[in-house]
Design a protein around this motif. Sequence first.
Motif, PDB file in Angstrom:
ATOM      1  N   LEU A 104       4.432   1.039   2.169  1.00  0.00           N
ATOM      2  CA  LEU A 104       5.677   1.579   1.606  1.00  0.00           C
ATOM      3  C   LEU A 104       5.998   2.972   2.151  1.00  0.00           C
ATOM      4  CD1 LEU A 104       5.242   0.559  -2.184  1.00  0.00           C
ATOM      5  CD2 LEU A 104       6.319  -0.714  -0.320  1.00  0.00           C
ATOM      6  N   ASP A 158      -5.131   9.587 -14.966  1.00  0.00           N
ATOM      7  CA  ASP A 158      -4.498  10.569 -15.848  1.00  0.00           C
ATOM      8  C   ASP A 158      -3.026  10.264 -16.125  1.00  0.00           C
ATOM      9  OD1 ASP A 158      -6.748  12.543 -16.138  1.00  0.00           O
ATOM     10  OD2 ASP A 158      -6.611  12.427 -13.961  1.00  0.00           O
ATOM     11  N   VAL A 165      -6.737  14.031  -2.002  1.00  0.00           N
ATOM     12  CA  VAL A 165      -6.257  12.858  -2.753  1.00  0.00           C
ATOM     13  C   VAL A 165      -4.851  13.145  -3.304  1.00  0.00           C
ATOM     14  CG1 VAL A 165      -6.651  11.431  -4.804  1.00  0.00           C
ATOM     15  CG2 VAL A 165      -8.574  12.051  -3.337  1.00  0.00           C
ATOM     16  N   LYS A 172      -8.445  17.363 -20.835  1.00  0.00           N
ATOM     17  CA  LYS A 172      -9.281  16.332 -20.188  1.00  0.00           C
ATOM     18  C   LYS A 172     -10.723  16.807 -20.146  1.00  0.00           C
ATOM     19  CE  LYS A 172      -9.415  14.903 -15.313  1.00  0.00           C
ATOM     20  NZ  LYS A 172      -8.551  14.444 -14.223  1.00  0.00           N
ATOM     21  N   ARG A 227      -2.039  12.515  -0.777  1.00  0.00           N
ATOM     22  CA  ARG A 227      -1.774  11.133  -0.366  1.00  0.00           C
ATOM     23  C   ARG A 227      -1.386  10.234  -1.545  1.00  0.00           C
ATOM     24  NH1 ARG A 227      -0.763  10.085   4.573  1.00  0.00           N
ATOM     25  NH2 ARG A 227      -0.984   7.943   3.907  1.00  0.00           N
ATOM     26  N   ILE A 270       8.107  -4.512  -6.796  1.00  0.00           N
ATOM     27  CA  ILE A 270       7.660  -3.177  -6.399  1.00  0.00           C
ATOM     28  C   ILE A 270       8.126  -2.198  -7.467  1.00  0.00           C
ATOM     29  CG2 ILE A 270       8.042  -1.318  -4.705  1.00  0.00           C
ATOM     30  CD1 ILE A 270       8.223  -3.494  -2.549  1.00  0.00           C
ATOM     31  N   LEU A 288      -6.495   1.732  -3.052  1.00  0.00           N
ATOM     32  CA  LEU A 288      -6.609   0.446  -2.348  1.00  0.00           C
ATOM     33  C   LEU A 288      -7.564   0.523  -1.153  1.00  0.00           C
ATOM     34  CD1 LEU A 288      -5.758  -2.460  -2.202  1.00  0.00           C
ATOM     35  CD2 LEU A 288      -3.680  -1.789  -0.991  1.00  0.00           C
ATOM     36  N   ILE A 299       0.864  -1.181   0.000  1.00  0.00           N
ATOM     37  CA  ILE A 299       0.000   0.000   0.000  1.00  0.00           C
ATOM     38  C   ILE A 299       0.901   1.233   0.000  1.00  0.00           C
ATOM     39  CG2 ILE A 299      -0.263  -0.061   2.548  1.00  0.00           C
ATOM     40  CD1 ILE A 299      -3.164   1.062   2.010  1.00  0.00           C
ATOM     41  N   GLN A 327      -5.123   5.605  -1.784  1.00  0.00           N
ATOM     42  CA  GLN A 327      -6.292   6.295  -2.362  1.00  0.00           C
ATOM     43  C   GLN A 327      -7.110   5.404  -3.295  1.00  0.00           C
ATOM     44  OE1 GLN A 327      -7.225   9.470  -1.192  1.00  0.00           O
ATOM     45  NE2 GLN A 327      -5.740   8.527   0.193  1.00  0.00           N
ATOM     46  N   GLY A 352       3.569   6.082  -8.220  1.00  0.00           N
ATOM     47  CA  GLY A 352       3.732   4.621  -8.315  1.00  0.00           C
ATOM     48  C   GLY A 352       2.407   3.910  -8.146  1.00  0.00           C
ATOM     49  N   GLY A 353       1.606   4.351  -7.169  1.00  0.00           N
ATOM     50  CA  GLY A 353       0.298   3.727  -6.939  1.00  0.00           C
ATOM     51  C   GLY A 353      -0.627   3.943  -8.120  1.00  0.00           C
ATOM     52  N   ALA A 354      -0.613   5.153  -8.684  1.00  0.00           N
ATOM     53  CA  ALA A 354      -1.499   5.448  -9.818  1.00  0.00           C
ATOM     54  C   ALA A 354      -1.140   4.567 -11.018  1.00  0.00           C
ATOM     55  CB  ALA A 354      -1.398   6.921 -10.191  1.00  0.00           C
ATOM     56  N   LEU A 413       3.679  -6.262 -13.685  1.00  0.00           N
ATOM     57  CA  LEU A 413       4.503  -6.452 -12.483  1.00  0.00           C
ATOM     58  C   LEU A 413       4.348  -7.893 -12.009  1.00  0.00           C
ATOM     59  CD1 LEU A 413       3.806  -3.254 -10.310  1.00  0.00           C
ATOM     60  CD2 LEU A 413       5.972  -3.888 -11.385  1.00  0.00           C
TER      61      LEU A 413
HETATM   62  C1  LIG Z   1     -12.111  10.484  -4.617  1.00  0.00           C
HETATM   63  C2  LIG Z   1     -10.992  10.078  -5.555  1.00  0.00           C
HETATM   64  C3  LIG Z   1     -10.871  10.720  -6.775  1.00  0.00           C
HETATM   65  C4  LIG Z   1      -9.857  10.371  -7.650  1.00  0.00           C
HETATM   66  N1  LIG Z   1      -9.751  11.037  -8.841  1.00  0.00           N
HETATM   67  C5  LIG Z   1      -8.743  10.736  -9.676  1.00  0.00           C
HETATM   68  C6  LIG Z   1      -8.586  11.445 -10.924  1.00  0.00           C
HETATM   69  O1  LIG Z   1      -9.302  12.370 -11.255  1.00  0.00           O
HETATM   70  N2  LIG Z   1      -7.564  11.075 -11.741  1.00  0.00           N
HETATM   71  C7  LIG Z   1      -6.699  10.066 -11.405  1.00  0.00           C
HETATM   72  O2  LIG Z   1      -5.798   9.772 -12.187  1.00  0.00           O
HETATM   73  N3  LIG Z   1      -6.808   9.395 -10.245  1.00  0.00           N
HETATM   74  C8  LIG Z   1      -7.797   9.704  -9.373  1.00  0.00           C
HETATM   75  N4  LIG Z   1      -7.896   9.022  -8.178  1.00  0.00           N
HETATM   76  C9  LIG Z   1      -6.940   7.933  -7.870  1.00  0.00           C
HETATM   77  C10 LIG Z   1      -5.667   8.509  -7.218  1.00  0.00           C
HETATM   78  O3  LIG Z   1      -4.891   9.129  -8.226  1.00  0.00           O
HETATM   79  C11 LIG Z   1      -4.785   7.442  -6.497  1.00  0.00           C
HETATM   80  O4  LIG Z   1      -3.805   8.144  -5.839  1.00  0.00           O
HETATM   81  C12 LIG Z   1      -4.021   6.480  -7.339  1.00  0.00           C
HETATM   82  O5  LIG Z   1      -4.873   5.832  -8.240  1.00  0.00           O
HETATM   83  C13 LIG Z   1      -3.360   5.406  -6.453  1.00  0.00           C
HETATM   84  O6  LIG Z   1      -2.226   5.883  -5.804  1.00  0.00           O
HETATM   85  P1  LIG Z   1      -1.930   5.457  -4.292  1.00  0.00           P
HETATM   86  O7  LIG Z   1      -0.535   5.868  -3.974  1.00  0.00           O
HETATM   87  O8  LIG Z   1      -2.990   5.975  -3.399  1.00  0.00           O
HETATM   88  O9  LIG Z   1      -1.979   3.856  -4.393  1.00  0.00           O
HETATM   89  P2  LIG Z   1      -2.634   2.736  -3.406  1.00  0.00           P
HETATM   90  O10 LIG Z   1      -4.095   2.978  -3.288  1.00  0.00           O
HETATM   91  O11 LIG Z   1      -1.853   2.647  -2.136  1.00  0.00           O
HETATM   92  O12 LIG Z   1      -2.355   1.445  -4.267  1.00  0.00           O
HETATM   93  C14 LIG Z   1      -3.033   1.199  -5.468  1.00  0.00           C
HETATM   94  C15 LIG Z   1      -2.568  -0.136  -6.060  1.00  0.00           C
HETATM   95  O13 LIG Z   1      -1.226  -0.034  -6.499  1.00  0.00           O
HETATM   96  C16 LIG Z   1      -0.378  -0.961  -5.792  1.00  0.00           C
HETATM   97  N5  LIG Z   1       0.865  -0.219  -5.536  1.00  0.00           N
HETATM   98  C17 LIG Z   1       0.976   1.007  -4.954  1.00  0.00           C
HETATM   99  N6  LIG Z   1       2.253   1.426  -5.010  1.00  0.00           N
HETATM  100  C18 LIG Z   1       2.960   0.440  -5.603  1.00  0.00           C
HETATM  101  C19 LIG Z   1       4.330   0.291  -5.962  1.00  0.00           C
HETATM  102  N7  LIG Z   1       5.240   1.240  -5.720  1.00  0.00           N
HETATM  103  N8  LIG Z   1       4.719  -0.863  -6.579  1.00  0.00           N
HETATM  104  C20 LIG Z   1       3.809  -1.833  -6.877  1.00  0.00           C
HETATM  105  N9  LIG Z   1       2.496  -1.742  -6.576  1.00  0.00           N
HETATM  106  C21 LIG Z   1       2.076  -0.610  -5.948  1.00  0.00           C
HETATM  107  C22 LIG Z   1      -1.156  -1.358  -4.540  1.00  0.00           C
HETATM  108  O14 LIG Z   1      -0.833  -2.679  -4.105  1.00  0.00           O
HETATM  109  C23 LIG Z   1      -2.595  -1.299  -5.059  1.00  0.00           C
HETATM  110  O15 LIG Z   1      -2.907  -2.462  -5.772  1.00  0.00           O
HETATM  111  C24 LIG Z   1      -8.920   9.355  -7.284  1.00  0.00           C
HETATM  112  C25 LIG Z   1      -9.022   8.720  -6.041  1.00  0.00           C
HETATM  113  C26 LIG Z   1     -10.046   9.076  -5.179  1.00  0.00           C
HETATM  114  C27 LIG Z   1     -10.136   8.400  -3.833  1.00  0.00           C
END
Ligand SMILES: Cc1cc2nc3c(=O)[nH]c(=O)nc-3n(C[C@H](O)[C@H](O)[C@H](O)COP(=O)(O)OP(=O)(O)OC[C@H]3O[C@@H](n4cnc5c(N)ncnc54)[C@H](O)[C@@H]3O)c2cc1C
Length: 285
Positions: free
Chosen positions: A54, A124, A106, A184, A109, A166, A37, A31, A35, A113-115, A161
């Motif tokens: 992480l 995006d 969002v 967009k 946080r 990671i 997960l 994690i 955002q 990498g997560g996106a 992956l």
């Molecule tokens: C209300 C809301 C609105 C949003 N609107 C948008 C938007 O307009 N545009 C947009 O692009 N996104 C949007 N998002 C998504 C947002 O950009 C998230 O941040 C992103 O999709 C995931 O990033 P995270 O770091 O939170 O990942 P996490 O939620 O922590 O993880 C997501 C996934 O990736 C895996 N993961 C995470 N990091 C790694 C890594 N380093 N290596 C391997 N696997 C990994 C995790 O295991 C999980 O499966 C939105 C989210 C929310 C909650």
Amino acid sequence: MIPAKFDYARPGSLDEAIRALASGGDDTKVIAGGQSLLPLLRMRLAYPDKLIDLGGLSELRGVRDAGEALEIGALTTHYDLTRDELIRAHCGLIAQAAETIADPAVRHRGTIGGALAHADPAGDLPAVITALDATLVARGPSGERQLKPADFFSDYLTTSLEPGEILTTVRVPKLDGWGYRYEKFNVTAQAWAVVGVAAIARRSNGHVAEARIGLTNMGSVPIRAAAAEAAAAGAQASAASLAAAAARADEGTSPPSDLRAAADYRRHLARVLTGRALAAAAGAY
Ligand SMILES: Cc1cc2nc3c(=O)[nH]c(=O)nc-3n(C[C@H](O)[C@H](O)[C@H](O)COP(=O)(O)OP(=O)(O)OC[C@H]3O[C@@H](n4cnc5c(N)ncnc54)[C@H](O)[C@@H]3O)c2cc1C
């Protein structure tokens, strides 16, 4: 809802995180910003036995100048992407697209990498990384791998992956000498793209020497608008000439029909937004 019970570990180094992930088995997940997960856990659409957080890996945070490229650590947040001076100076397309993601909470946080690992076709940054032809660096128990976007994004919400790997770094070329634009279309209440277009263009003597275009939400993975790229190359850098190239933006795509838009409407949006993004990237306005 309350997530199902899981074990939790917060390693202090990348090596420790890789060991923890490798020893955890199939039901262990990493994690980052949580955002994507955390909502899945709360809705019980995902219920891993163990989460490897992480968040303690400061080595994966921030942007480094690597000569002709920038190296972005996987834990760099969307907010940091909008503010980082190296990104703004050399790859403003990323800052421009990151500014359109969700809302400040969002963006503070969520991580790049997560996106990318989440691989949502409506996200995006995947299309931006695709237009930039970036290199994604992954580390696992058997070492490091470097992947291009076309190999990394394998299907809807799916990447190549390997279990235990990671994503550590995203290497993007510096855009010095290129124009850029992320266009967009989204519904007012949400920032999720109905369709998005990331375009970069290099201009020479009033013409487009080279263009690259990544499309958001025009299929199960982010894709390049190859026909429009080919038509733009050599065209005059004017909105009228580039409109002809943009008219080919949806060739080879397979957009979904869902509650937000029908596939045909998405095709229309892709053509319109590509026209705008290409013209802006080529300095045609
Ligand atoms: C209300 C809301 C609105 C949003 N609107 C948008 C938007 O307009 N545009 C947009 O692009 N996104 C949007 N998002 C998504 C947002 O950009 C998230 O941040 C992103 O999709 C995931 O990033 P995270 O770091 O939170 O990942 P996490 O939620 O922590 O993880 C997501 C996934 O990736 C895996 N993961 C995470 N990091 C790694 C890594 N380093 N290596 C391997 N696997 C990994 C995790 O295991 C999980 O499966 C939105 C989210 C929310 C909650």
